[in-house]
Every structure is written in C-alpha cells, then in structure tokens.
Design a protein around this motif. Structure first.
Motif, PDB file in Angstrom:
ATOM      1  N   ASP A 268       0.840  -1.190   0.000  1.00  0.00           N
ATOM      2  CA  ASP A 268       0.000   0.000   0.000  1.00  0.00           C
ATOM      3  C   ASP A 268       0.877   1.243   0.000  1.00  0.00           C
ATOM      4  OD1 ASP A 268      -2.107  -1.692   0.153  1.00  0.00           O
ATOM      5  OD2 ASP A 268      -2.409  -1.484   2.308  1.00  0.00           O
ATOM      6  N   ALA A 269       0.343   2.330  -0.537  1.00  0.00           N
ATOM      7  CA  ALA A 269       1.037   3.615  -0.548  1.00  0.00           C
ATOM      8  C   ALA A 269       0.734   4.347   0.756  1.00  0.00           C
ATOM      9  CB  ALA A 269       0.602   4.455  -1.746  1.00  0.00           C
ATOM     10  N   VAL A 270       1.777   4.874   1.401  1.00  0.00           N
ATOM     11  CA  VAL A 270       1.637   5.611   2.660  1.00  0.00           C
ATOM     12  C   VAL A 270       2.210   7.007   2.466  1.00  0.00           C
ATOM     13  CG1 VAL A 270       2.187   5.681   5.123  1.00  0.00           C
ATOM     14  CG2 VAL A 270       1.843   3.486   3.990  1.00  0.00           C
ATOM     15  N   ILE A 271       1.405   8.031   2.758  1.00  0.00           N
ATOM     16  CA  ILE A 271       1.814   9.428   2.606  1.00  0.00           C
ATOM     17  C   ILE A 271       1.478  10.167   3.890  1.00  0.00           C
ATOM     18  CG2 ILE A 271       1.650  11.519   1.220  1.00  0.00           C
ATOM     19  CD1 ILE A 271       0.529   9.838  -1.055  1.00  0.00           C
ATOM     20  N   SER A 337      -7.628   5.483   3.305  1.00  0.00           N
ATOM     21  CA  SER A 337      -7.842   5.652   4.748  1.00  0.00           C
ATOM     22  C   SER A 337      -6.947   6.793   5.218  1.00  0.00           C
ATOM     23  CB  SER A 337      -7.503   4.359   5.503  1.00  0.00           C
ATOM     24  OG  SER A 337      -7.605   4.564   6.903  1.00  0.00           O
ATOM     25  N   ILE A 338      -7.559   7.864   5.731  1.00  0.00           N
ATOM     26  CA  ILE A 338      -6.816   9.043   6.199  1.00  0.00           C
ATOM     27  C   ILE A 338      -7.108   9.235   7.676  1.00  0.00           C
ATOM     28  CG2 ILE A 338      -6.374  11.494   5.873  1.00  0.00           C
ATOM     29  CD1 ILE A 338      -7.327  11.268   3.040  1.00  0.00           C
ATOM     30  N   SER A 339      -6.050   9.291   8.484  1.00  0.00           N
ATOM     31  CA  SER A 339      -6.189   9.460   9.934  1.00  0.00           C
ATOM     32  C   SER A 339      -5.393  10.687  10.368  1.00  0.00           C
ATOM     33  CB  SER A 339      -5.668   8.226  10.678  1.00  0.00           C
ATOM     34  OG  SER A 339      -6.341   7.059  10.255  1.00  0.00           O
ATOM     35  N   VAL A 353      -3.280   6.167   3.826  1.00  0.00           N
ATOM     36  CA  VAL A 353      -2.912   4.851   3.312  1.00  0.00           C
ATOM     37  C   VAL A 353      -3.811   4.569   2.112  1.00  0.00           C
ATOM     38  CG1 VAL A 353      -2.683   2.407   3.823  1.00  0.00           C
ATOM     39  CG2 VAL A 353      -2.228   4.085   5.613  1.00  0.00           C
ATOM     40  N   LEU A 354      -3.182   4.329   0.952  1.00  0.00           N
ATOM     41  CA  LEU A 354      -3.924   4.124  -0.283  1.00  0.00           C
ATOM     42  C   LEU A 354      -3.598   2.748  -0.853  1.00  0.00           C
ATOM     43  CD1 LEU A 354      -2.789   7.313  -0.270  1.00  0.00           C
ATOM     44  CD2 LEU A 354      -4.236   7.410  -2.295  1.00  0.00           C
TER      45      LEU A 354
END
Length: 593
Positions: A268-271, A337-339, A353-354
């Motif tokens: 997954d992509a994490v930004i 998913s954005i936290s 997390v994409l």
C-alpha cells in the motif's frame, strides 16, 4: 581580548577583582582617615604631655638655666617652646629658628592664646606662622598654650608649637605603606583569582569541547571525573547523559529502520501530510503513485494530489476524524484511509494509506464477464442438446434422415462443449502455474513447416493459399515444448483460415531477431477493429461474435496461446487493419549452441 572577556574565566576574574578592589578601597579610605586623626591626636597628646612636664619643671626649679637644660632634653627636635610670665612677655624660648622673633610676636599677640593667662585650661590652635627653615615662607603650625600653675594660681604660660608638616609627613609615609599593601594585595588577589577561575573553568572548557563532540555524533566522548565536588558530579552526569543519548539514538535508529523497512515492503502507498497539505514522508509505492498523478495532472496544477483526495484531507484536518472510503481518481480505483496525527492536543498533520484497487476491479469485472460468458457459451449447446434429445424422445422426427441429422447436431454440440471445458481447464492450469512444460531442443523451422502443412488441405478446401517461408537455418534450435507450440500455431493458423475469405492468402514466416526466433502468421482476412485489438487475448473475447460462433470458436484460443508463449519466456502481439488483414507474431528464445 574579547575572547577573555566573553569567557567564564574572564568574568570570574573581573568579578573577584572588582569585589576585592572595592573592599580594599573602602578599607584604605577608612584607614587613612583613622591614621590621620590618630596622628593629630597623638601630636596633641604629646604637646599636652610636654607642656605639663615643662610646667612642672618650671614650678620645681627656680634656676632658669637648670630648667632650660632639662626642658631641652624633653622637647623633640621638631617641637619649639616659649615660656612667658606675663602676657606678651617671653622669658624663655627653646629651639628658635630663623623666624623665631616673628613667630614669638604672632603667638604672643594672638588674642585666643592670650586667654591662657586668665584660664586654668590649655588652649590648642592651628596657626599660619613663618617657616622655621625658610624665611619668606609660611607654614601651618599647631600651637598649645598651657598655664603655669603655682599653688593653684596662674603665674605665666608655656607655648609649645610644632609644624604640621611633621604630622603630614608621618601621614604620607603611612599612606604610602597602606597603598603599597593594597597594591600587593591586589596583585596577589589577581593571581589567586585567575588561578581559582582557571581551576574552576578548566573542567568546564573540557565539558564544552565534549559537548561539541557530542553534537557531532561522537557519543563515546567521556570526561575525567577525578574531583568529588559539584564539577566532578557534573562530569559524571555528562558521561551518563552521553551513554543514554547513544542508547536512545540506537533505539530510535532501530525503530526508524524498522519503520522504513515496513513502509518500503508495504504494497500500500503511505503518505504523511503537514497541516498545510505539504507531503512530509512517502514510501516507494507512494512515490510511484505521486509521479503518475504528476504526469497525468500536468505541471500547471498547484497540488500534488487529486482534488478528491485533497478534499478528504481537508475534512480530516478540520473535523479531526478518520475517513475510510473507496474513490475513483484519475481513471483508477483506490481504497483510501486518512487518519489525523496529533502533537499533544492539536493536529499536526495526517497520514493517508492508499491501496490501488484498479486491478481488483478489473479482475472482478473479468470474473463477472467470465461467469456470464461461460454461462452464455454453455447455454446454447445445452439448450440444443436438450431440445434435439427431447424431439427424439418424443418421436417428433418422422424420418430416419431427420433423426440422424439431430443426432449429428447433438454430437457436434457435445464436442464443442468438450472443447470448451478442455480449454477452460488448460487456461486455469496455466494461470495457476500448475501446467508442466516438457521442453526439448527442437529445430524450429522443420517443426513450424510440419504444422503448417497440416492445414494445407483445409486451406485448399476453403480456396485459400497457404504459404510457408523460412529465413533461418534448419539447424536453428530452441528449447520448447513442441506440443504446446503446435497448439499455439494451430490456433493462430486455424483462426487465420477461418477469417480469410475465398481466394485469400495465409502466410507463415520464420525469422531470427538477435537471440529470438520470430514466427508470424499473416492473413488477408477481414481484420480486427482497432477498438478490439487491446482485448483480443482476453478470455471469451470475440471481435465478431456471430461469425465465430458459427465456426465453432470458444473465445479462449488466443488467451491460451498467450499464456503458453509467455511460459516459454516469449512474447506475442498482433497487428491488424480492418478489411486488409491481420498479423499475429510471437517470439521464442533461441538455444545457444
């Protein structure tokens, strides 16, 4: 010089010197004042004592010469005396100088001193009188007039006078001694202050150097702790701090490496975003995704992420709540998913997390299409089998010829269903990797020619010219599974013949390109529409459903051919123009001799 003043040594040194200088100044001023008063009082007391002694001598001795001799021994060399029985009448003068007459005249004519003949108390006065040594110079004198008492009656007076220069000279010598002592004390204080400051600040300088080394990352730096005072305790605390910093830094680096490994290995992509939507951290998968978005959106766009995701990020940062959604962005599907990230009680940013769901959507669509296509492909032969078998069972047919025709149709449809099931099983095995290839060194040109000749009769019946061309040596070999390659070539030649009209041409050509052998199957048939070309190797895809159904195609041949070629580390592609023709080409690696 500035370095000294800006250092702790200079500050301690100057502070101690200023303090000691101030104390020495106060002590010197008070001591000089005290000594000045002390000398004056001593001079006055001495004069009173001498006057009392002279009065006693004069009272006890009637002989003037005897009295003069005794009084001369009593008086000091700087002290002068006058004895008068009556006012303004000197009967005896001792230690007269050059200006003795003038001094006697001024003393005798002074009204304040003249009162001594009428009083029983001595009178002390400072006067300006001619100098005893210099004729034309005036000096300050202290004069004491003391009455001569005989049987408690005043019978004259004694006048004792002394130059104040003697007192001033004594005071000056005392002042010099005091200043010399103060200077010596200042020098000693300077030395000991500098020595003390150096002793105190030397460990501090070492600590400063060690702190610089610590800031450079040298956490093995240690300070000697030989003292048991606060400086020694500070050195121990510094060494312990260095060990703790090294330990914590190692732990942080381990956690950082672990986190970096986790982020790098994540599919997954994490930004990580700041509050102003700027990107702080991203893993390799996110970098690829950001690059793809950058090229799609162009350089004129002011934001690095799509608008939909930017709105979600803004929602999280302002409302402080987590968001989990699936969106279509830039033609792709993503589960996002954005936290929020907190710093204390305030939000400092957010982490997103994409997961790219595009392939999964495509597979789901293919799965649905596959089920629909299988159902559709099986429904027709099953319906025909059921219909014709019911007709036979119900004796609907009237002649034996019709019965045979129905039985033939049932047989052909059952064969078609068998081919469909076989193709599906072969495709499933290849895609799952369970199909085994039996490779062997095979001479390519003879094999391709043999397979081509198998379709000579079919082509002749369809009035199609089938031609084989080879531009390679017959000894050129490749490590392949001959049966699987025959299955690929059979499918391509069969498709070419079926889609080529009468008087058309089908050519099979073998060529060598570097380390690969290239096999081409080219026809002059109806061709494939340009919009269908990207999908020809997909399962159940048919560019012309009505024609292929009539010719017994299942829609799986090209998908099987593609998997078999790729299993041989080759590649297959197609070029086609509608109503002009189609050219299928696949490559196989050459066996090096």
């Amino acid at each position: 010089m500035n370095r000294i003043w800006n250092s702790v040594v200079g500050k301690l040194w100057v502070t101690i010197l200023l303090l000691v200088s101030f104390v020495l100044f106060i002590i010197t001023v008070l001591m000089l004042e005290f000594l000045g008063n002390y000398h004056s009082e001593q001079a006055e007391a001495s004069l009173r004592q001498e006057a009392s002694t002279i009065a006693t001598i004069v009272d006890d001795h009637e002989n003037v010469d005897t009295s003069l001799f005794i009084i001369s021994d009593i008086l000091g060399p700087e002290t002068n005396a006058l004895i008068a029985k009556e006012p303004r009448e000197v009967s005896l003068a001792l230690h007269e100088g050059e200006n003795g007459e003038e001094i006697k005249s001024q003393i005798m004519n002074d009204q304040t001193l003249g009162k001594v003949f009428e009083s029983s108390q001595p009178i002390l006065k400072e006067m300006m009188l001619p100098s005893l040594q210099n004729k034309d110079q005036m000096e300050s004198f202290i004069v004491l007039a003391s009455p001569l008492n005989v049987e408690n009656e005043v019978h004259g007076a004694v006048f004792i006078y002394q130059s104040l220069d003697v007192i001033h000279e004594t005071t000056k010598e005392t002042t010099n001694i005091v200043f010399l002592s103060a200077f010596i004390a200042f020098i000693l204080t300077t030395f000991f202050a500098f020595f003390l400051s150096t002793r105190i600040t030397s460990p501090l300088r070492k600590m400063r150097e060690a702190a610089f080394e610590l800031s450079k990352g040298n956490f093995d730096t240690k300070l000697p702790a030989h003292q048991n005072d606060e400086i020694g305790q500070l050195a121990n605390a510094f060494n312990q701090m260095g060990r703790q910093l090294k330990h914590h830094l190692e732990v942080i680096n381990q956690e950082k490496e672990q986190l970096s490994s986790i982020l790098t290995s994540m599919t997954d992509a994490v930004i990580t975003f700041n509050r102003d939507h700027t990107i702080l951290l991203s893993n390799p998968q996110a970098e690829k995704m950001l690059q793809k978005w950058f090229f799609r959106m162009g350089t004129n766009n002011g934001q690095p992420i799509p608008v939909e995701m930017d709105h979600m990020l803004d929602h999280v940062l302002h409302l402080e709540e987590e968001i989990n959604e699936e969106l279509e962005m830039e033609g792709s599907y993503f589960a996002i998913s954005i936290s929020p990230l907190y710093s204390g009680d305030s939000i400092r940013g957010a982490v997103a997390v994409l997961r790219d769901m595009t392939e999964q959507h495509r597979l789901d669509r293919l799965r649905s299409d596959f089920i629909a296509n299988v159902s559709h492909e099986l429904r027709t032969p099953i319906a025909m089998l059921q219909g014709y078998s019911e007709a036979i069972m119900d004796d609907v047919v009237s002649t034996e010829e019709e019965r045979d025709e129905m039985i033939k149709i049932i047989y052909e449809e059952s064969q078609r269903m068998g081919r469909l099931v076989t193709d599906l099983l072969d495709l499933a095995r290849m895609e799952s990797g369970r199909m085994r290839l039996y490779k062997d060194n095979v001479a390519i040109a003879p094999v391709i020619e043999r397979i081509t000749q198998k379709f000579a009769q079919v082509a002749k019946e369809s009035h199609i010219t089938l031609k084989f061309e080879s531009a390679v040596s017959k000894l050129l070999t490749a490590e392949v599974d001959e049966d699987r390659i025959e299955q690929v070539l059979t499918n391509l030649i069969d498709n070419a013949i079926r889609h080529t009209p009468n008087e058309g041409k089908v050519s099979v050509r073998v060529e060598q390109h570097n380390a690969f052998v290239k096999i081409s199957v080219e026809d002059t048939g109806s061709g494939i529409p340009a919009e269908d070309l990207p999908f020809v190797f997909e399962r159940f895809y048919k560019a012309d459903k009505s024609r292929t159904r009539g010719k017994g195609g299942t829609g799986l041949g090209l998908a099987i051919a593609k998997n078999m070629v790729e299993a041989h580390d080759g590649a297959i592609n197609v070029q086609s123009e509608e109503n002009i023709g189609t050219n299928f080409t696949f490559t196989l690696p050459i066996k090096k001799m």
